[in-house]
Design an enzyme around this catalytic site. Sequence first.
Site, PDB file in Angstrom:
ATOM      1  N   CYS A   2     -16.967   1.211  11.139  1.00 45.30           N
ATOM      2  CA  CYS A   2     -18.378   1.383  10.791  1.00 45.30           C
ATOM      3  C   CYS A   2     -18.795   2.849  10.861  1.00 45.30           C
ATOM      4  O   CYS A   2     -18.229   3.626  11.615  1.00 45.30           O
ATOM      5  CB  CYS A   2     -19.239   0.597  11.766  1.00 45.30           C
ATOM      6  SG  CYS A   2     -18.753  -1.117  11.878  1.00 45.30           S
ATOM      7  N   ARG A  27     -14.925   6.337   5.668  1.00 48.36           N
ATOM      8  CA  ARG A  27     -14.425   5.485   6.747  1.00 48.36           C
ATOM      9  C   ARG A  27     -14.154   4.060   6.264  1.00 48.36           C
ATOM     10  O   ARG A  27     -13.507   3.292   6.967  1.00 48.36           O
ATOM     11  CB  ARG A  27     -15.437   5.431   7.891  1.00 48.36           C
ATOM     12  CG  ARG A  27     -15.694   6.780   8.526  1.00 48.36           C
ATOM     13  CD  ARG A  27     -16.907   6.756   9.435  1.00 48.36           C
ATOM     14  NE  ARG A  27     -16.681   6.042  10.661  1.00 48.36           N
ATOM     15  CZ  ARG A  27     -16.223   6.576  11.786  1.00 48.36           C
ATOM     16  NH1 ARG A  27     -15.966   7.853  11.826  1.00 48.36           N
ATOM     17  NH2 ARG A  27     -16.055   5.844  12.858  1.00 48.36           N
ATOM     18  N   TRP A  75     -18.047  -2.252   8.657  1.00 42.03           N
ATOM     19  CA  TRP A  75     -16.683  -2.722   8.365  1.00 42.03           C
ATOM     20  C   TRP A  75     -16.595  -4.041   9.110  1.00 42.03           C
ATOM     21  O   TRP A  75     -16.547  -4.080  10.335  1.00 42.03           O
ATOM     22  CB  TRP A  75     -15.680  -1.687   8.869  1.00 42.03           C
ATOM     23  CG  TRP A  75     -14.242  -2.104   8.849  1.00 42.03           C
ATOM     24  CD1 TRP A  75     -13.501  -2.524   9.908  1.00 42.03           C
ATOM     25  CD2 TRP A  75     -13.373  -2.113   7.726  1.00 42.03           C
ATOM     26  NE1 TRP A  75     -12.223  -2.799   9.503  1.00 42.03           N
ATOM     27  CE2 TRP A  75     -12.108  -2.559   8.181  1.00 42.03           C
ATOM     28  CE3 TRP A  75     -13.538  -1.800   6.374  1.00 42.03           C
ATOM     29  CZ2 TRP A  75     -11.022  -2.688   7.328  1.00 42.03           C
ATOM     30  CZ3 TRP A  75     -12.439  -1.938   5.537  1.00 42.03           C
ATOM     31  CH2 TRP A  75     -11.203  -2.369   6.005  1.00 42.03           C
ATOM     32  N   ASN A 101     -21.138  -0.208  16.321  1.00 44.85           N
ATOM     33  CA  ASN A 101     -19.736  -0.088  15.910  1.00 44.85           C
ATOM     34  C   ASN A 101     -18.910  -0.604  17.075  1.00 44.85           C
ATOM     35  O   ASN A 101     -19.222  -0.287  18.223  1.00 44.85           O
ATOM     36  CB  ASN A 101     -19.426   1.390  15.633  1.00 44.85           C
ATOM     37  CG  ASN A 101     -17.965   1.626  15.313  1.00 44.85           C
ATOM     38  OD1 ASN A 101     -17.259   0.709  14.897  1.00 44.85           O
ATOM     39  ND2 ASN A 101     -17.514   2.839  15.505  1.00 44.85           N
ATOM     40  N   GLY A 102     -17.878  -1.393  16.803  1.00 39.59           N
ATOM     41  CA  GLY A 102     -17.021  -1.877  17.886  1.00 39.59           C
ATOM     42  C   GLY A 102     -17.117  -3.384  18.045  1.00 39.59           C
ATOM     43  O   GLY A 102     -17.566  -4.092  17.135  1.00 39.59           O
ATOM     44  N   GLU A 484      11.271   1.569   8.847  1.00 43.61           N
ATOM     45  CA  GLU A 484       9.914   2.092   8.641  1.00 43.61           C
ATOM     46  C   GLU A 484       9.915   3.626   8.628  1.00 43.61           C
ATOM     47  O   GLU A 484       9.222   4.249   7.821  1.00 43.61           O
ATOM     48  CB  GLU A 484       8.989   1.530   9.732  1.00 43.61           C
ATOM     49  CG  GLU A 484       7.590   2.118   9.800  1.00 43.61           C
ATOM     50  CD  GLU A 484       6.735   1.902   8.553  1.00 43.61           C
ATOM     51  OE1 GLU A 484       7.195   1.259   7.589  1.00 43.61           O
ATOM     52  OE2 GLU A 484       5.613   2.419   8.537  1.00 43.61           O
ATOM     53  N   LYS A 488       8.605   5.845   5.429  1.00 45.50           N
ATOM     54  CA  LYS A 488       7.566   6.880   5.515  1.00 45.50           C
ATOM     55  C   LYS A 488       8.044   8.162   4.835  1.00 45.50           C
ATOM     56  O   LYS A 488       7.307   8.804   4.110  1.00 45.50           O
ATOM     57  CB  LYS A 488       7.203   7.195   6.973  1.00 45.50           C
ATOM     58  CG  LYS A 488       6.437   6.124   7.701  1.00 45.50           C
ATOM     59  CD  LYS A 488       4.958   6.038   7.339  1.00 45.50           C
ATOM     60  CE  LYS A 488       4.680   5.050   6.255  1.00 45.50           C
ATOM     61  NZ  LYS A 488       4.593   3.664   6.504  1.00 45.50           N
ATOM     62  N   GLU A 491       8.207   7.782   1.011  1.00 46.66           N
ATOM     63  CA  GLU A 491       6.893   7.705   0.382  1.00 46.66           C
ATOM     64  C   GLU A 491       6.212   9.045   0.248  1.00 46.66           C
ATOM     65  O   GLU A 491       5.623   9.344  -0.782  1.00 46.66           O
ATOM     66  CB  GLU A 491       5.958   6.858   1.263  1.00 46.66           C
ATOM     67  CG  GLU A 491       6.119   5.402   1.155  1.00 46.66           C
ATOM     68  CD  GLU A 491       5.124   4.725   2.076  1.00 46.66           C
ATOM     69  OE1 GLU A 491       4.242   4.033   1.559  1.00 46.66           O
ATOM     70  OE2 GLU A 491       5.225   4.882   3.307  1.00 46.66           O
ATOM     71  N   HIS A 507      30.537  -0.535   8.353  1.00 43.16           N
ATOM     72  CA  HIS A 507      30.787  -1.432   7.211  1.00 43.16           C
ATOM     73  C   HIS A 507      30.401  -0.763   5.893  1.00 43.16           C
ATOM     74  O   HIS A 507      30.249  -1.442   4.886  1.00 43.16           O
ATOM     75  CB  HIS A 507      30.025  -2.735   7.411  1.00 43.16           C
ATOM     76  CG  HIS A 507      30.426  -3.451   8.667  1.00 43.16           C
ATOM     77  ND1 HIS A 507      31.663  -4.029   8.821  1.00 43.16           N
ATOM     78  CD2 HIS A 507      29.776  -3.624   9.837  1.00 43.16           C
ATOM     79  CE1 HIS A 507      31.751  -4.543  10.034  1.00 43.16           C
ATOM     80  NE2 HIS A 507      30.621  -4.310  10.675  1.00 43.16           N
ATOM     81  N   LYS A 609      -2.791   2.322  -2.737  1.00 41.54           N
ATOM     82  CA  LYS A 609      -3.027   1.769  -1.396  1.00 41.54           C
ATOM     83  C   LYS A 609      -2.961   0.248  -1.415  1.00 41.54           C
ATOM     84  O   LYS A 609      -2.469  -0.372  -0.489  1.00 41.54           O
ATOM     85  CB  LYS A 609      -4.387   2.257  -0.887  1.00 41.54           C
ATOM     86  CG  LYS A 609      -4.716   1.828   0.520  1.00 41.54           C
ATOM     87  CD  LYS A 609      -3.799   2.509   1.526  1.00 41.54           C
ATOM     88  CE  LYS A 609      -3.943   2.000   2.929  1.00 41.54           C
ATOM     89  NZ  LYS A 609      -2.759   2.288   3.755  1.00 41.54           N
TER      90      LYS A 609
END
Length: 614
Positions: A2, A27, A75, A101-102, A484, A488, A491, A507, A609
């Site tokens: 938020c 945000r 949000w 917010n929260g 991962e 990264k 990308e 192997h 995204k």
Amino acid sequence: MCGIVGYVGARPAEGVVIEGLRRLEYRGYDSAGIALVDDGTIVSDKRAGKLANLEKAIAESPLPPVTTGIGHTRWATHGPPTDRNAHPHVGRARRVALVHNGIIENFAELRGRLESAGVEMASDTDTEVAAHLLEEQLETGVDLTVAMQNVCRGLNGAFTLVAVDSQDPDRVVAARRNSPLVVGIGEGENFLGSDVAAFIEHTREAMELDQDQVVTITREGVSVSGFDGTPAEGRRYHVDWDLSAAEKDGHDWFMRKEIFEQPRAVADSLLGRRGTDGLLQLDEMRLSDQDLRDVDKIIIIAAGTSFYAGMVAKYAIEHWCRIPVEVELASEFRYRDPILTSDTLVVAISQSGETADTLQAIRHAREQRSKVLSICNTNGSTIPRESDGVIYTHAGPEIGVASTKGFLTQLVACYLLALYLAQVKGTRFGDEIAQVMDQLDQMPAHVQSVLDKSEEVYALARDHVGSRSVLFLGRHAGYPVALEGALKLKEIAYLHAEGFAAGELKHGPIALVEEGLPILCVVPPRGRDQLHDKMLSGIQEVRARGACTLCLAEEGDTTIEPYADVLFTLPQVPVLLQPLVAVVPLQLFACELATQLGHDVDQPRNLAKSVTVE
Ligand code: F6R
């Protein structure tokens, strides 16, 4: 996450608040609202969707030209993104307007008490209870500052609250606990914002607050106190960023900002998950305990980074719950005619909640009568809407295309799911589950301790700017971390990068190793001795062939020293939870290397995204 704006001064508050909200749009949000104090009344408007919807509504029904106001971009967390759930929320007598917010963890209990006292709720939010509580306090004759202190002492969770009182038009009061809030200090006017972007075009003088503090702004000044009323001092500073840096909290990229937000994101994702009886509770699980007890197989479907979170989940669920788990790429799932029954639980992991491959996969699963539970970061998105239950990860919006805090909070959600299943199925004792929850509660601090050493990782990245290829090795829960780390780098640095299970080296992949090839090795904690020793053998094998071994190993692990060209130490954590700390240096490494190479880290070439096509 938020966005919050508060203003008191000489200019029309509407303009300052709406402009501030626009500066906070980055945000991410799904509704917006404003409240102004006009001659003893609260005037407010709030709309689902973008700020333009709110502006259109205001153009049709103009607000008075008053000089005190608050605004919010929401949000969604509790309740879908609708007009009625948008902030500000008002109390019963419309004396108070409040934005938040929260997450207020004990809101259900507070809501129950208010409802039994005859208060009718106008929204599904946790926020509204705080508006009613503030009004209750004001009715006792205290001012808004004291009312805020009194209310905050009774709230659990993480929150920023900003409120106005129609009977006290020259004051805006805010409070914070574990949630952002900054004060902007002007001449004859003062501001509040979720971050400095909210007011940077008006003033660059700012004030930072500590935890559990209440701040009161008037035209003339700013005063700070603790929740107990003790006077306190905020820390003043000068902001020397421009607007674009301000949006990124001083970082050069959203991705870097989001990496550094991870301690907060992990903590938020853990909030409110334990009931007063100590048992795990997953609010929007919506699947009954009996449904879960009947589950005899779990299939996790996801794409990209979310798929790697699913791989970690398999280790946790199988270990804690003894239920067989398959992890499947969403894009492959329905084309192989998977065996699904009504006792199969399909878990879809998606940060955006809109990934077409994952969506089609859950549709297929539901057609076969399987139950679908989603793990998602975006409230109201399609995947959770089409699922039988959902666990929301409270990472806040992720703007950088490369997922970082999305991944960490997905891991948290996966651990929570595994522990919840263990609780329902009785495969772990309550004290064992509580022990893991305690370990998870330590994770924000552990992640922070890794971030505190970011310079070490950046130096390493700078040393490898000329590398054409980087390999990543891991075992067990460290294997998805290796994958991962490689993703990264592909990308955002456009480098050839591969992640391998260390045992697979001989192997085939070991043929890639040549003199000087950097290999990042995720060393498991020593608790699992066999695992640890086998990993060491793998590292020796590549080093013997000339690789430059960059090892991530837990503090105190001296056995790795002879085989590590570079050693980065990780906090000591259990093997299943290690991905939460081990992936962070890999994110920092990729971010810094891509920056050094001059790439656009937030918007890498060819990537989007949200991948809404199959
Ligand atoms: C990698 C990345 C992607 C996403 C994938 C799934 O950094 O962001 O691999 O993880 O496209 O996206 P969601 O989680 O939104 O379904």
